[in-house]
Design a protein around this motif. Structure first.
Motif, mmCIF file in Angstrom:
data_model
loop_
_atom_site.group_PDB
_atom_site.id
_atom_site.type_symbol
_atom_site.label_atom_id
_atom_site.label_comp_id
_atom_site.label_asym_id
_atom_site.label_seq_id
_atom_site.Cartn_x
_atom_site.Cartn_y
_atom_site.Cartn_z
ATOM 1 N N VAL A 238 0.837 -1.203 0.000
ATOM 2 C CA VAL A 238 0.000 0.000 0.000
ATOM 3 C C VAL A 238 0.870 1.250 0.000
ATOM 4 O O VAL A 238 0.651 2.189 -0.773
ATOM 5 C CB VAL A 238 -0.958 -0.005 1.211
ATOM 6 C CG1 VAL A 238 -1.615 1.353 1.381
ATOM 7 C CG2 VAL A 238 -2.006 -1.088 1.033
ATOM 8 N N ARG A 239 1.891 1.242 0.823
ATOM 9 C CA ARG A 239 2.774 2.414 0.893
ATOM 10 C C ARG A 239 3.465 2.653 -0.455
ATOM 11 O O ARG A 239 3.534 3.776 -0.951
ATOM 12 C CB ARG A 239 3.826 2.220 1.994
ATOM 13 C CG ARG A 239 4.694 3.448 2.225
ATOM 14 C CD ARG A 239 5.723 3.199 3.317
ATOM 15 N NE ARG A 239 6.637 2.116 2.972
ATOM 16 C CZ ARG A 239 7.691 2.262 2.168
ATOM 17 N NH1 ARG A 239 7.958 3.432 1.637
ATOM 18 N NH2 ARG A 239 8.476 1.243 1.908
ATOM 19 N N ILE A 240 3.964 1.568 -1.059
ATOM 20 C CA ILE A 240 4.683 1.712 -2.328
ATOM 21 C C ILE A 240 3.738 2.202 -3.432
ATOM 22 O O ILE A 240 4.118 3.017 -4.274
ATOM 23 C CB ILE A 240 5.364 0.376 -2.694
ATOM 24 C CG1 ILE A 240 6.495 0.115 -1.695
ATOM 25 C CG2 ILE A 240 5.901 0.401 -4.108
ATOM 26 C CD1 ILE A 240 7.017 -1.301 -1.702
ATOM 27 N N PHE A 241 2.510 1.718 -3.377
ATOM 28 C CA PHE A 241 1.497 2.206 -4.323
ATOM 29 C C PHE A 241 1.345 3.717 -4.187
ATOM 30 O O PHE A 241 1.388 4.459 -5.162
ATOM 31 C CB PHE A 241 0.151 1.536 -4.047
ATOM 32 C CG PHE A 241 -0.227 0.536 -5.091
ATOM 33 C CD1 PHE A 241 -0.796 0.960 -6.297
ATOM 34 C CD2 PHE A 241 -0.007 -0.808 -4.892
ATOM 35 C CE1 PHE A 241 -1.124 0.040 -7.269
ATOM 36 C CE2 PHE A 241 -0.335 -1.730 -5.864
ATOM 37 C CZ PHE A 241 -0.907 -1.312 -7.055
ATOM 38 N N LEU A 242 1.153 4.169 -2.948
ATOM 39 C CA LEU A 242 0.951 5.596 -2.710
ATOM 40 C C LEU A 242 2.162 6.389 -3.191
ATOM 41 O O LEU A 242 2.044 7.495 -3.712
ATOM 42 C CB LEU A 242 0.733 5.843 -1.210
ATOM 43 C CG LEU A 242 -0.541 5.224 -0.635
ATOM 44 C CD1 LEU A 242 -0.579 5.402 0.874
ATOM 45 C CD2 LEU A 242 -1.772 5.844 -1.271
ATOM 46 N N GLY B 220 2.709 11.067 -5.397
ATOM 47 C CA GLY B 220 3.915 10.321 -5.039
ATOM 48 C C GLY B 220 4.532 10.723 -3.720
ATOM 49 O O GLY B 220 3.815 11.083 -2.782
ATOM 50 N N PRO B 221 5.875 10.675 -3.665
ATOM 51 C CA PRO B 221 6.553 10.956 -2.398
ATOM 52 C C PRO B 221 6.375 12.399 -1.928
ATOM 53 O O PRO B 221 6.613 12.694 -0.759
ATOM 54 C CB PRO B 221 8.024 10.666 -2.709
ATOM 55 C CG PRO B 221 8.129 10.462 -4.165
ATOM 56 C CD PRO B 221 6.784 10.279 -4.737
ATOM 57 N N PHE C 13 3.473 6.353 6.633
ATOM 58 C CA PHE C 13 2.809 5.039 6.715
ATOM 59 C C PHE C 13 3.781 3.892 6.485
ATOM 60 O O PHE C 13 3.514 2.960 5.751
ATOM 61 C CB PHE C 13 1.644 4.993 5.725
ATOM 62 C CG PHE C 13 0.731 6.173 5.876
ATOM 63 C CD1 PHE C 13 -0.105 6.262 6.970
ATOM 64 C CD2 PHE C 13 0.754 7.219 4.971
ATOM 65 C CE1 PHE C 13 -0.927 7.357 7.153
ATOM 66 C CE2 PHE C 13 -0.068 8.320 5.141
ATOM 67 C CZ PHE C 13 -0.908 8.390 6.234
ATOM 68 N N THR C 14 4.921 4.009 7.131
ATOM 69 C CA THR C 14 5.942 2.964 6.972
ATOM 70 C C THR C 14 5.656 1.808 7.918
ATOM 71 O O THR C 14 4.806 1.899 8.807
ATOM 72 C CB THR C 14 7.326 3.527 7.315
ATOM 73 O OG1 THR C 14 7.255 4.044 8.644
ATOM 74 C CG2 THR C 14 7.727 4.627 6.358
ATOM 75 N N LEU C 15 6.401 0.745 7.715
ATOM 76 C CA LEU C 15 6.313 -0.423 8.580
ATOM 77 C C LEU C 15 6.518 -0.028 10.042
ATOM 78 O O LEU C 15 5.924 -0.599 10.948
ATOM 79 C CB LEU C 15 7.358 -1.452 8.144
ATOM 80 C CG LEU C 15 7.555 -2.660 9.052
ATOM 81 C CD1 LEU C 15 6.277 -3.481 9.101
ATOM 82 C CD2 LEU C 15 8.721 -3.493 8.577
#
Lengths: 340, 267
Positions: free
Chosen positions: A117-121, A133-134, A245-247
């Motif tokens: 999910v985070r990588i998608f965002l 993006g970032p 929203f990281t691990l």
């Protein structure tokens, strides 16, 4: 109690400054998150390391539908329940494929889900820019109540009311509502069934519990409150980016649940407050170093991770039942559990 | 009675790899019976229970309960059809209270869903109260064993009490057929007498009992009908008196004992 909650932002604001009122807001927000995760981990016994994904779904629901990003400006009060519902749907969507998985495997898949999910965002800025993006999304609209923005400082009868104080009331009301609903749920047919699944899944099945359905309920309920919290977070900050929203966030919330005492609602709330306030107080360490040693050697905020790990280790070794867990729970956790 | 049996097992086979834990097992349990399954260790009794309750799928064969096939149904669906069970090595929810353990058993007889449970409208409150009353009533059928202990953790209860809690949990699902897997294991003679008395009372209330039991005195005393398994095969069935005289049964039990016991001593 009520008076303490009502007066808290003013007392804290006057004594420690507005920054600490913001910390209180975040602490209360983490209480909602931790209570939600406790449904999955504490009540139903399903280890979820991707919980932050649902927080992100809630936050981005608010960010996308109430900011210049897509030029939509839906009201916060509409988006708050919508964020919860969308997150709950995401929760069930995650829950469905992992129904058969247990413990370690479940942890791995949920962890991966959170990262996906985070990588998608992070990457949904091309070919069509959706999430920016970032860089994240800024300019998120504040909530309005009777035409007044809640994200402004007001002066009422000569008393300065900061927006952090206003958000405190908003968040605390929602946190209390969450706790109320979850305490009812826990002492209900659904709560007992979750407990049964956590304790002995086979016995739960032969006792007439539709384990698949109840697990989806748990994932959905937990995610709902994360979506809720995410929506408030976005409105409060006015800005969201995948970085939030990281691990690490998932692990932080899980630590709160474990520290307070898995399954115990007051415990979980205490855990959330302690683990939000403690790392913040480390900022004071910077000034202390400067004063004592003339140079700042360690950045206090970088010690967050260290604090979390040390606290977790201490809890697991000396108080596996958590701060407010029962003695019986400790004995149960220490005794080797015979699997048959 | 309508003539059809409450439970009918036909041609039941369960293979684990090359081993047939159950091989062409067939029998009929009539309503109101106390029906026992006996056999030496490893004869497939517990496997039989697991297949009947849907915990394990059969390799082939048929299980019919109240006239309908339950093969392929999930365990909770079978429980809902009014077939409940206990486990040989008691499986409670140790971190939940005694009362909660029993209330879990009423899950399939209650309706409150997720939202209803969170918001608790009046009918849910009523249902919850009824569930609690029912659980207390079931616990009170064991005399004073659970007085003042309703809110203690189930895992902290003494052994005999845990067996009782498990039976109460099974009864909370309002079964017509109750499968008891060695309910008297590890009990002293006083407790055994209490347990057999209890099983009799259940039958008098109209609950049919399917029983696995190792204590021969218990089996012979309370059973209406006995099926004997050995290596997954039904080697005998009948009334207690005739089964106990059956050559094959005696061989299955005693033949083994004389064959194995000296070998064990030498080790």
């Amino acid at each position: 109690m009520t008076l303490a909650l009502l007066g808290a932002p003013f007392v804290v604001g006057a004594l420690l400054g507005n920054y600490w009122v913001r910390v209180m807001d975040m602490a209360a927000l983490y209480v909602i998150l931790a209570l939600g995760l406790n449904v999955v981990v504490g009540m139903a016994g399903l280890l979820d390391l991707g919980y932050v994904a649902f927080y992100a779904v809630g936050a981005y629901t608010m960010a996308l539908l109430s900011s210049p990003q897509l030029n939509l400006h839906v009201s916060f009060w509409v988006l708050l329940p919508l964020a919860g519902v969308l997150a709950a749907i995401a929760g069930v969507a995650l829950g469905y494929p992992v129904l058969r998985l247990r413990s370690d495997y479940l942890a791995m898949v949920t962890l991966a889900f959170g990262e996906i999910v985070r990588i998608f965002l992070n990457n949904l800025d091309a070919p069509i820019n959706i999430t920016n993006g970032p860089m994240g999304i800024s300019g998120i609209s504040p909530p309005y109540l009777l035409g007044y923005s809640l994200k402004r400082n007001y002066e009422i009868f000569g008393v300065e009311v900061t927006y952090t104080a206003i958000f405190w009331y908003l968040i605390i009301v929602l946190a209390l509502g969450t706790a109320f609903l979850l305490s009812r749920l826990r002492d209900s047919r659904i709560g007992w069934a979750w407990g049964a699944i956590r304790e002995d899944e086979l016995a739960a099945r032969t006792s007439g519990i539709d384990v698949r359905r109840l697990k989806l309920y748990a994932f959905g309920t937990g995610a709902f409150f994360a979506g809720f919290a995410g929506c408030i977070f976005a409105a409060f900050q006015g800005f969201v980016s995948p970085e939030s929203f990281t691990l690490f966030e998932s692990i932080a919330v899980l630590s709160m649940v474990v520290l307070g005492g898995i399954g115990s609602l007051p415990g979980v709330a205490v855990g959330a407050v302690v683990l939000t306030v403690l790392p913040e107080s480390l900022r004071g360490l910077n000034d202390l170093q400067q004063a004592l040693l003339g140079h700042q050697y360690v950045n206090g905020t970088d010690l967050r991770m260290v604090i979390y790990s040390v606290v977790l280790l201490l809890v697991i070794i000396y108080r596996p039942q958590g701060l407010l867990g029962s003695e019986q729970r400790r004995r149960e956790l220490t005794a080797a559990r015979a699997e048959s | 009675m309508n003539g059809s049996p409450l439970l009918q097992v036909a041609g039941l086979v369960k293979r684990f790899g090359g081993l047939a834990a159950l091989n062409e097992v067939a029998f009929r349990v009539e309503q109101g019976q106390i029906f026992s399954v006996i056999g030496p260790n490893g004869s497939g009794k517990t496997t039989l229970f697991n297949v009947i309750t849907g915990v394990l799928p059969p390799s082939s064969g048929q299980v019919e309960f109240r006239g309908r096939s339950v093969v392929g149904l999930q365990p909770h669906q079978i429980t809902e059809l009014r077939l409940a069970r206990t486990f040989q090595n008691i499986r409670l929810f140790p971190q939940m209270s005694v009362l909660e353990n029993v209330m879990v058993g009423a899950h399939c007889r209650t309706k409150a869903g997720l939202l209803a449970s969170a918001f608790q409208p009046d009918w849910v409150k009523r249902e919850r109260r009824e569930t609690e009353d029912k659980a207390k009533r079931l616990l009170s059928t064991f005399g004073a064993a659970f007085e003042g202990r309703h809110h203690d953790l189930a895992g902290a209860q003494p052994y005999a009490s845990r067996r009782k809690i498990e039976i109460a949990r099974a009864l909370a699902s309002e079964p017509e057929l109750l499968l008891l897997d060695e309910p008297c294991a590890g009990m002293n003679p006083v407790e055994i007498a209490e347990a057999t008395g209890y099983i009799h009372r259940l039958r008098d209330q109209g609950i049919t009992i399917l029983l696995i039991e190792h204590q021969m005195s218990v089996v012979m005393e309370i059973s209406d009908w006995i099926v004997v398994l050995d290596h997954g095969v039904k080697i005998s069935e009948g009334k207690p008196a005739s089964v106990s005289r059956d050559e094959k049964v005696i061989e299955a039990y005693l033949g083994r004992r004389t064959g194995r016991a000296p070998a064990r001593k030498r080790q």
